[in-house]
Design an enzyme around this catalytic site. Structure first.
Site, PDB file in Angstrom:
ATOM      1  N   CYS A 159      31.029  11.409 -30.930  1.00  0.00           N
ATOM      2  CA  CYS A 159      30.087  11.622 -32.028  1.00  0.00           C
ATOM      3  C   CYS A 159      30.374  10.613 -33.140  1.00  0.00           C
ATOM      4  O   CYS A 159      31.371   9.890 -33.101  1.00  0.00           O
ATOM      5  CB  CYS A 159      30.263  13.039 -32.557  1.00  0.00           C
ATOM      6  SG  CYS A 159      31.937  13.302 -33.180  1.00  0.00           S
ATOM      7  N   CYS A 161      35.959  14.211 -41.226  1.00  0.00           N
ATOM      8  CA  CYS A 161      34.534  13.947 -41.010  1.00  0.00           C
ATOM      9  C   CYS A 161      33.700  14.546 -42.153  1.00  0.00           C
ATOM     10  O   CYS A 161      33.934  15.704 -42.550  1.00  0.00           O
ATOM     11  CB  CYS A 161      34.120  14.571 -39.678  1.00  0.00           C
ATOM     12  SG  CYS A 161      32.361  14.407 -39.363  1.00  0.00           S
ATOM     13  N   HIS A 174      42.310  26.742 -34.642  1.00  0.00           N
ATOM     14  CA  HIS A 174      41.652  25.434 -34.614  1.00  0.00           C
ATOM     15  C   HIS A 174      41.879  24.765 -35.979  1.00  0.00           C
ATOM     16  O   HIS A 174      41.694  25.403 -37.029  1.00  0.00           O
ATOM     17  CB  HIS A 174      40.165  25.597 -34.341  1.00  0.00           C
ATOM     18  CG  HIS A 174      39.447  24.283 -34.139  1.00  0.00           C
ATOM     19  ND1 HIS A 174      39.148  23.447 -35.191  1.00  0.00           N
ATOM     20  CD2 HIS A 174      39.009  23.656 -33.023  1.00  0.00           C
ATOM     21  CE1 HIS A 174      38.534  22.369 -34.724  1.00  0.00           C
ATOM     22  NE2 HIS A 174      38.451  22.472 -33.410  1.00  0.00           N
ATOM     23  N   GLU A 219      40.282  22.735 -37.873  1.00  0.00           N
ATOM     24  CA  GLU A 219      39.224  22.758 -38.893  1.00  0.00           C
ATOM     25  C   GLU A 219      39.183  24.115 -39.601  1.00  0.00           C
ATOM     26  O   GLU A 219      39.116  24.195 -40.836  1.00  0.00           O
ATOM     27  CB  GLU A 219      37.860  22.449 -38.267  1.00  0.00           C
ATOM     28  CG  GLU A 219      36.761  22.448 -39.316  1.00  0.00           C
ATOM     29  CD  GLU A 219      35.359  22.367 -38.725  1.00  0.00           C
ATOM     30  OE1 GLU A 219      35.179  21.712 -37.682  1.00  0.00           O
ATOM     31  OE2 GLU A 219      34.455  22.965 -39.312  1.00  0.00           O
ATOM     32  N   THR A 232      32.216  23.648 -37.566  1.00  0.00           N
ATOM     33  CA  THR A 232      31.117  22.722 -37.247  1.00  0.00           C
ATOM     34  C   THR A 232      30.763  22.650 -35.763  1.00  0.00           C
ATOM     35  O   THR A 232      29.683  22.189 -35.419  1.00  0.00           O
ATOM     36  CB  THR A 232      31.487  21.303 -37.704  1.00  0.00           C
ATOM     37  OG1 THR A 232      32.766  20.975 -37.167  1.00  0.00           O
ATOM     38  CG2 THR A 232      31.511  21.172 -39.205  1.00  0.00           C
ATOM     39  N   CYS A 256      27.518  20.943 -37.064  1.00  0.00           N
ATOM     40  CA  CYS A 256      27.234  19.522 -37.312  1.00  0.00           C
ATOM     41  C   CYS A 256      26.113  19.023 -36.401  1.00  0.00           C
ATOM     42  O   CYS A 256      25.854  19.591 -35.341  1.00  0.00           O
ATOM     43  CB  CYS A 256      28.499  18.681 -37.161  1.00  0.00           C
ATOM     44  SG  CYS A 256      28.784  18.098 -35.512  1.00  0.00           S
ATOM     45  N   SER A 276      39.268  21.414 -27.105  1.00  0.00           N
ATOM     46  CA  SER A 276      38.109  20.908 -27.849  1.00  0.00           C
ATOM     47  C   SER A 276      37.050  22.003 -27.984  1.00  0.00           C
ATOM     48  O   SER A 276      36.454  22.431 -26.984  1.00  0.00           O
ATOM     49  CB  SER A 276      37.526  19.691 -27.121  1.00  0.00           C
ATOM     50  OG  SER A 276      36.208  19.459 -27.552  1.00  0.00           O
ATOM     51  N   ASN A 295      33.994  22.013 -29.350  1.00  0.00           N
ATOM     52  CA  ASN A 295      32.604  21.704 -29.000  1.00  0.00           C
ATOM     53  C   ASN A 295      32.428  21.593 -27.487  1.00  0.00           C
ATOM     54  O   ASN A 295      31.383  21.947 -26.943  1.00  0.00           O
ATOM     55  CB  ASN A 295      32.122  20.452 -29.754  1.00  0.00           C
ATOM     56  CG  ASN A 295      32.633  19.173 -29.156  1.00  0.00           C
ATOM     57  OD1 ASN A 295      32.020  18.624 -28.249  1.00  0.00           O
ATOM     58  ND2 ASN A 295      33.775  18.684 -29.627  1.00  0.00           N
ATOM     59  N   SER A 348      34.666  14.534 -28.354  1.00  0.00           N
ATOM     60  CA  SER A 348      35.924  13.779 -28.373  1.00  0.00           C
ATOM     61  C   SER A 348      36.253  13.171 -27.010  1.00  0.00           C
ATOM     62  O   SER A 348      37.384  12.757 -26.777  1.00  0.00           O
ATOM     63  CB  SER A 348      37.056  14.702 -28.842  1.00  0.00           C
ATOM     64  OG  SER A 348      36.988  15.942 -28.174  1.00  0.00           O
TER      65      SER A 348
HETATM   66  S1  SF4 Z   1      31.906  16.995 -33.816  1.00  0.00           S
HETATM   67 FE1  SF4 Z   1      33.398  17.064 -35.520  1.00  0.00          FE
HETATM   68  S2  SF4 Z   1      33.968  14.928 -35.849  1.00  0.00           S
HETATM   69 FE2  SF4 Z   1      32.064  14.920 -34.654  1.00  0.00          FE
HETATM   70  S3  SF4 Z   1      30.392  14.702 -36.158  1.00  0.00           S
HETATM   71 FE3  SF4 Z   1      30.723  16.889 -35.731  1.00  0.00          FE
HETATM   72  S4  SF4 Z   1      32.147  17.598 -37.287  1.00  0.00           S
HETATM   73 FE4  SF4 Z   1      32.246  15.378 -37.249  1.00  0.00          FE
END
Ligand code: SF4
Length: 385
Positions: free
Chosen positions: A43, A135, A163, A165, A233, A271, A300, A302, A363
């Site tokens: 990302c 970020c 986590h 964050e 996010t 995000c 991870s 996401n 990632s």
């Molecule tokens: S996944 Fe995490 S690092 Fe990537 S844009 Fe979204 S908040 Fe930012």
């Protein structure tokens, strides 16, 4: 948002196979069709963080360069940085006692998902040079929680305990004198909703929440008069919406619709990259491929949630870390329900033609995804070993 040059990052982690697939959307290899979504992989925030690390390596050449734990949740990327001489303050490869030895010569990189206030204060006290790659999308929930604290709202975070964050967000709230409750699923939010509706007492709520899910000194009877929701996010967007809706309904029952203005806030802090990758993965999963492979680090967030998108569409989805996870007989993967890493036998359909969809977490480098696709094609006998 600030500009940066990710050219070097993209070149380091490129895959010509993935580039061809990105361009075409799908490619046929003999009897096997490989399909990729319109959005996947690195990302904006990861590109930016890795570009900042490269810039720091050049600018501070000769000085010890440290990561707090990892730059992003991908073992391959962190291993690459370690090979380049970047050292670690925490985690598997940490230098023992390093925190105590940090001084003005050291350079410490704050990762894309940020760091707890206590760590940032400790770094400041040691007089190190800090390179902050947090970020901007992660800063959004931080800003929102500060507003909640100022206005007397307790923050309910849809996030994962442990986590980085969410840990950073919790520490920020506590530092500002506010309170938080972390729920990682709709199921975990239900006791909270029942408490707000008067169907569960404070002890019952405390017992239902995991250890460390609430701020120190949190008193449900006092601290849930006003509730503000945010999300880590990288959570599953539909689940975040469901949690917000459920808590809103509970407060409407307690305070009436007219009272919500005073007692409830809900702010979407998913995000854009996470949302785009989830939407694109859903579109691919809904085409009912025979198999859906989701590539990314097991820690991870996401990536874990991309694997859940397959569930929604009823497609067999496996969350794997790399090509070493795939064999003809078995696949090594993270179970989405239990979170355990284990093996499943008989995962690879023998029927042909076969349609296999892939996606990759924010990632996950293209190079790693390309190796996984190549491995699958080898196992299917469509390319040579
Ligand atoms: S996944 Fe995490 S690092 Fe990537 S844009 Fe979204 S908040 Fe930012």
């Amino acid at each position: 948002m600030s500009s940066f040059d990710a050219t070097e990052v993209r070149l380091t982690w490129r895959s010509t196979l993935v580039e061809r697939l990105r361009e075409a959307g799908s490619l046929q290899f003999g009897q096997v069709e490989i399909v990729l979504p319109r959005s996947f992989g690195f990302c904006w925030g990861v590109d930016r963080a890795l570009a900042m690390v490269e810039e720091a390596r050049r600018e501070h050449a000769g000085r010890p360069l440290w990561l707090i734990s990892s730059i992003i949740h991908n073992p391959r990327v962190n291993e690459d940085l370690r090979a380049k001489g970047v050292r670690f303050l925490r985690g598997e490869h940490a230098d023992a006692g390093a925190w105590e030895r940090l001084g003005a010569l050291d350079v410490v990189i704050v990762p894309a998902f940020s760091a707890p206030v206590e760590d940032l204060m400790r770094l400041e006290a040691r007089g190190v040079t800090v390179v902050d790659t947090t970020c901007p999308w992660v800063i959004k929930p931080h800003k929102r929680t500060l507003k909640y604290v100022k206005e007397g709202f307790t923050t309910v975070i849809h996030g994962t305990l442990g986590h980085e964050e969410t840990e950073a967000t919790c520490s920020l709230i506590a530092h500002e004198g506010g309170h938080f409750v972390v729920v990682d699923s709709l199921e975990q939010a239900l006791p909270l909703a029942r408490f707000l509706e008067g169907e569960l007492d404070a002890d019952g709520l405390r017992a239902a929440l995991p250890e460390r899910a609430c701020s120190i000194g949190f008193d449900p009877s006092r601290d849930l008069a006003r509730v503000g929701v945010i999300n880590q996010t990288t959570m599953l967007a539909r689940e975040s919406r469901a949690i917000g809706d459920r808590l809103r309904a509970a407060l409407a029952k307690r305070d009436g619709e007219a009272g919500l203005e005073e007692s409830f806030r809900d702010f979407d802090t998913i995000c854009r990259a996470t949302q785009d990758n989830q939407d694109a993965a859903r579109a691919i999963a809904e085409q009912s491929p025979d198999l859906f492979l989701v590539v990314g680090g097991y820690d991870s967030s996401n990536t874990k949630n991309l694997a859940r998108v397959g569930d929604d569409a009823g497609v067999p989805a496996y969350h794997i870390e790399g090509p070493h996870c795939l064999d003809v007989e078995s696949v090594r993967h993270r179970d989405r329900v239990s979170g355990r890493i284990g093996e499943t036998q008989g995962w690879l359909p023998s029927r042909r033609p076969l349609r296999v969809a892939f996606t990759a977490g924010a990632s996950t480098p293209d190079a790693l995804l390309g190796e996984v696709i190549a491995r699958l094609l080898q196992l299917c006998g469509e390319i040579e070993n």
